[in-house]
Write an enzyme that holds these catalytic residues in place. Structure first.
Site, short mmCIF file in Angstrom:
data_model
loop_
_atom_site.label_atom_id
_atom_site.label_comp_id
_atom_site.label_asym_id
_atom_site.label_seq_id
_atom_site.Cartn_x
_atom_site.Cartn_y
_atom_site.Cartn_z
CE LYS A 80 -10.04 -0.16 2.79
NZ LYS A 80 -9.25 0.30 3.74
CD1 TRP A 134 -2.51 1.74 0.42
CD2 TRP A 134 -1.97 1.75 2.55
NE1 TRP A 134 -3.37 2.71 0.97
CE2 TRP A 134 -2.90 2.91 2.34
CE3 TRP A 134 -1.65 1.44 3.94
CZ2 TRP A 134 -3.58 3.70 3.34
CZ3 TRP A 134 -1.99 2.64 4.85
CH2 TRP A 134 -3.09 3.43 4.55
CG ASP A 163 -1.99 -2.75 7.44
OD1 ASP A 163 -1.60 -2.06 6.49
OD2 ASP A 163 -3.06 -2.69 8.13
#
Lengths: 458, 460
Positions: free
Chosen positions: A268, A151, A232
């Site tokens: 999310k 990311w 993560d």
């Protein structure tokens, strides 16, 4: 950036309202965030059938953002106005406890023995940043290893915490899968006790996840090397549709006795993007150490923003602790993950139906919200310019933006822009080579001429 | 190598005592307990293959407790006290006359409204909710202020005052490396921590004069003058925390003069706009004065107190620049700083503020509630002053209670006297002599007066 003060020496008269001191001349415009820049370009496009495949926010099959029903129910129950200091602490503790149970497993020893230090955090970003600052504070000379690619914000997060980064091999551009051998090599060759950032499921941006067997091997090697694994976790539930399944990598590491760190995001999987809810936890030897570490984490967050906002914390804690609402949530996560899986299959089928000779297996092999399409920068630009389809420059497609209504269009557009790749493939297949190619007709009915010098050696 | 040494350390808590010499928890690896048997070799069956594998000792073995927060410690001690007359004048959160926490009616209304609206929960842009940014700048500077009309203000939503201050601190660190921030002596405890974490050097300017229990104006001016040119001067816009002592308008003028002379940058922390006097405009007067002089100003805002939104973390950082183009550049850099901190700010608090300030009826209601809260505190100050003056026959001047403004009052009591307040009278306050009037009811003023008089006269 050392700024010479005498460039800024100002006029010293005091009260003229028209005189303006100008302190900020040396401030240059910041580079745009690459992901947000895609959204900006999308928003600026007047085309009515434009498609945003940029930011990883879930959309339903109508292309609309979704507020989950479990969230609405939790809203109804939380009595949004009564967040007082006394209840805030209790709610925060509940959030941490429930988050830990979700990722480590309710029956985990870690939970039973309270061997974790946890604080609520500002979603995944906030959790990562607090950890990066913590890492810097207690291991000032350490670095962080990121998967290549990762990311885009990871680098900035650790960078702003003054922790230098390195990468380890991850994505294999040829197979569009995991470069496992090189990954293990890099893990082995890193100095003992290095810090690694791992994504346990639905890797962003590639969608490529290690298998369970591969995770076992990675975990073993981490033990030998005494590396610190920091996970993560932004997509628990989004990869397979099952939150337990998606936590497998972490459970493997736990069973191997690693004391990991973990950033969890509820942006999310609970659709709580704007509320900024997450959790940072670090596993410890015992309860005593957990208390000490928690105090240090809190101190870091106290100087950055105080505490995270209570509204989101309260919603997540209600959702996870109320069995009925939690059951509803798990159903809704499955619905979201399933829709994405279906879109993957549909997009791949559509491309194959168009007769694309290119290999599109990776669309269904890859997992989670993102597909690393393999499209080149030029092809991505062409998709935006000619087809009004927007994605990040690295060819990452947010599958959440694909719907049954637009999937055919997306397929045809991809088919069109990969024409030259197709030509290469076709030529490879038929064993010919060509110089200065040719006209390619698009399935959208227009002919496009491309002058191209292609010299293919066989 | 750190990791190899760590892996030799014992896993038991007693070994971590060796690490006590840690400065802020940084590891001192000079002390390792080698006598214990090496505990990190364990035989463990994984169900797939039995092997002897090192069980990893935590990498964060020797970390010690962070120092406790002095203010929260007061609340904790209060909770533990059983005495019926106990009084919590520690933390600065507003309480009603019944000493209950207070959720503003206007906030309840808007929360209901938002629930009904059912808006989506998508990410805000990095700079925050546009509607919020607009109203917050207008609230501070005045909607008709030229700086707003000329688009010279870079406004970015922040997480209350703390988060907004941190963004500004990071901006200073990046673009004015080595520049100092001057903070008042005393100031809110977290200011130092924020600048320390942001790696911005700071020093203090004199502020509180214990002799007068008022402002050491000369000392303040002298220290600001003496600071290296181009320093950032952190000023409390109104209702100074912890003293409650604000400069007069004339004094603000002189402060502005000196700052301009020395090419310093004024950096306002406005945590109590509307809460000090009851009027949003009055409380913004100091900031507006500086801005009216054409100065470039940094201003951090918080809605924790004046809207009671403590837990929602809503505030903003504003940088008034000399041109709209500079404002755009500065804003982009503030965003660049925010993105790796938390990506984008939380939506709920922003929506509450935007809805309240953006609706004239709700805005009026808010003003009324704020006047009520500020009014209650003013009443309490009056009652306390009256009680002190009538009960204390020594002739001591207690008028500072009236002169000070906002939630807090610096009583002038020293540490021993504060201890007496707590130990004898069960009045909980911070050891610097600060009391939070927000935690005082009219009914308890006489009791508090007795306690203060006793502590002041009978303890040294």
């Amino acid at each position: 950036m050392i700024i010479s003060r005498f460039l800024r020496r100002g006029i010293s008269t005091s009260t003229s309202p028209t005189r303006r001191r100008s302190w900020w001349d040396h401030v240059t415009p910041a580079l745009k965030d690459p992901i947000n820049a895609v959204t900006d370009a999308f928003l600026a496009d007047p085309c009515p059938y434009k498609i945003n495949l940029g930011v990883g926010a879930y959309r339903d099959d109508e292309g609309k953002p979704v507020v989950l029903q479990c969230v609405r129910e939790a809203e109804g129950k939380t009595g949004a106005t009564n967040f007082l200091e006394s209840t805030s602490t209790a709610i925060s503790s509940k959030l941490v406890e429930e988050s830990a149970k979700l990722i480590y497993g309710e029956d985990s020893d870690v939970i039973k023995e309270r061997r974790f230090a946890g604080i609520p955090a500002l979603s995944g970003t906030g959790a990562c940043r607090i950890f990066a600052e913590f890492q810097k504070q207690f291991y000032p000379d350490s670095t962080i290893y990121f998967p290549d690619p990762t990311w885009s914000n990871h680098r900035n997060i650790w960078g702003d915490a003054h922790v230098p980064d390195r990468t380890f091999h991850y994505y294999h551009p040829d197979s569009k899968g995991l470069n496992f051998v090189a990954l293990m090599d890099d893990v082995k060759n890193a100095p003992d006790g290095s810090f690694f950032l791992l994504q346990p499921c639905a890797h962003n941006p590639t969608g490529v996840d290690p298998t369970d067997e591969q995770w076992l091997e990675i975990s073993s090697l981490f033990k030998v090397k005494n590396h610190f694994p920091f996970f993560d976790v932004a997509y628990q539930g989004f990869a397979s549709g099952d939150v337990e399944r998606d936590a497998q990598a972490i459970r493997i590491f736990l069973e191997d006795g690693h004391s990991i760190g973990c950033a969890q995001s509820f942006a999310k999987n609970m659709g709580l993007y704007g509320h900024r809810v997450g959790c940072l936890s670090i596993l410890c030897n015992d309860k005593i150490q957990a208390v000490a570490i928690k105090s240090q984490l809190k101190q870091i967050s106290n100087t950055m923003y105080g505490s995270p906002p209570i509204h989101g914390i309260s919603l997540v804690s209600k959702i996870l602790s109320n069995p009925d609402i939690k059951a509803l949530w798990l159903k809704e996560v499955k619905v979201m993950a399933t829709r994405i899986q279906r879109m993957r299959a549909t997009l791949r089928e559509a491309l194959e139906r168009l007769g694309s000779p290119l290999n599109w297996q990776h669309i269904t092999n890859q997992v989670g919200m993102f597909c690393f399409s393999g499209l080149t920068r030029a092809e991505v630009d062409q998709l935006a310019k000619e087809f009004h389809i927007y994605m990040t420059h690295d060819g990452r497609i947010s599958m959440a933006g694909v719907t049954t209504k637009n999937v055919d269009y997306v397929a045809r557009a991809i088919h069109e822009v990969t024409a030259s790749d197709r030509d290469i493939k076709i030529l490879h297949n038929i064993g010919a080579y060509k110089v200065n190619t040719d006209i390619c007709s698009t399935s959208l009915g227009t002919k496009k001429t491309r002058a191209r010098g292609m010299n293919l050696a066989l | 190598m750190a990791s190899t040494l760590l892996s030799l350390a014992s896993a038991t808590p007693s070994a971590s005592l060796c690490f006590h010499e840690i400065n802020k928890g940084k590891l001192n690896l000079g002390c390792i307990n080698k006598e214990k048997t090496n505990p990190f070799i364990k035989a463990k069956s994984f169900g797939r293959v039995s092997m002897v594998v090192a069980s990893n000792v935590s990498h964060f073995e020797g970390i010690t407790m962070a120092p406790p927060d002095p203010i929260l410690g007061v609340s904790e001690a209060f909770k533990a006290d059983d005495h019926e007359l106990k009084l919590n004048l520690g933390v600065g959160a507003y309480r009603t006359e019944e000493l209950q926490p207070y959720v503003l009616d206007v906030v309840k209304k808007v929360n209901k409204l938002l629930l009904e609206k059912g808006e989506n929960l998508e990410y805000l842009p990095i700079e925050g909710l546009a509607a919020f940014n607009k109203v917050t700048a207008e609230l501070l500077f005045g909607a008709d202020n030229p700086v707003i009309k000329q688009q010279r203000v870079a406004t970015v939503q922040g997480l209350s005052g703390t988060g907004s201050l941190r963004l500004a601190a990071a901006l200073i660190e990046r673009y004015f490396p080595g520049a100092k921030v001057l903070i008042s002596s005393p100031t809110w405890g977290n200011h130092k921590n924020i600048f320390n974490e942001a790696r911005v050097p700071w020093s203090e300017y004199r502020y509180y004069d214990p002799k007068t229990v008022g402002l050491d104006f000369e000392g303040m001016i002298a220290d600001i003058k003496a600071a290296p040119e181009g320093s950032f001067i952190l000023l409390h816009g109104c209702a100074h925390n912890p003293t409650g002592i604000d400069p007069t308008p004339e004094q603000w003028g002189v402060i502005a003069d000196v700052i301009q002379e020395k090419n310093h940058i004024p950096f306002f922390d406005i945590a109590y706009q509307g809460f000090a006097s009851g009027s949003l405009d009055t409380d913004a007067a100091s900031v507006r004065m500086f801005v009216a002089r054409g100065m470039e100003v940094i201003a951090a805002q918080s809605y924790s107190k004046n809207l009671g939104l403590y837990a929602e973390r809503i505030g903003a950082i504003n940088v008034v620049c000399s041109s709209p183009e500079a404002a755009a550049r500065v804003k982009s850099q503030l965003k660049r700083i925010a993105r790796p901190m938390y990506s984008n700010p939380p939506v709920h608090g922003a929506r509450i503020v935007a809805n309240i300030v953006g609706d004239s009826a709700l805005f009026k209601e808010w003003n009324a509630e704020m006047e009520m809260m500020a009014g209650r505190i003013k009443n309490v100050r009056h009652k306390l002053f009256d009680s002190l003056s009538s009960k204390d026959k020594s002739g001591k001047d207690w008028s500072f209670v009236l002169k000070q403004i906002g939630m807090f009052s610096f009583t002038g009591l020293n540490k021993a006297q504060c201890d007496n307040m707590t130990n004898k009278w069960h009045v909980y306050m911070t050891k610097d002599g600060r009391i939070s009037l927000a935690g005082l009811s009219l009914a308890k003023c006489e009791y508090l007066a007795d306690a203060i008089i006793d502590s002041y006269h009978n303890v040294s």
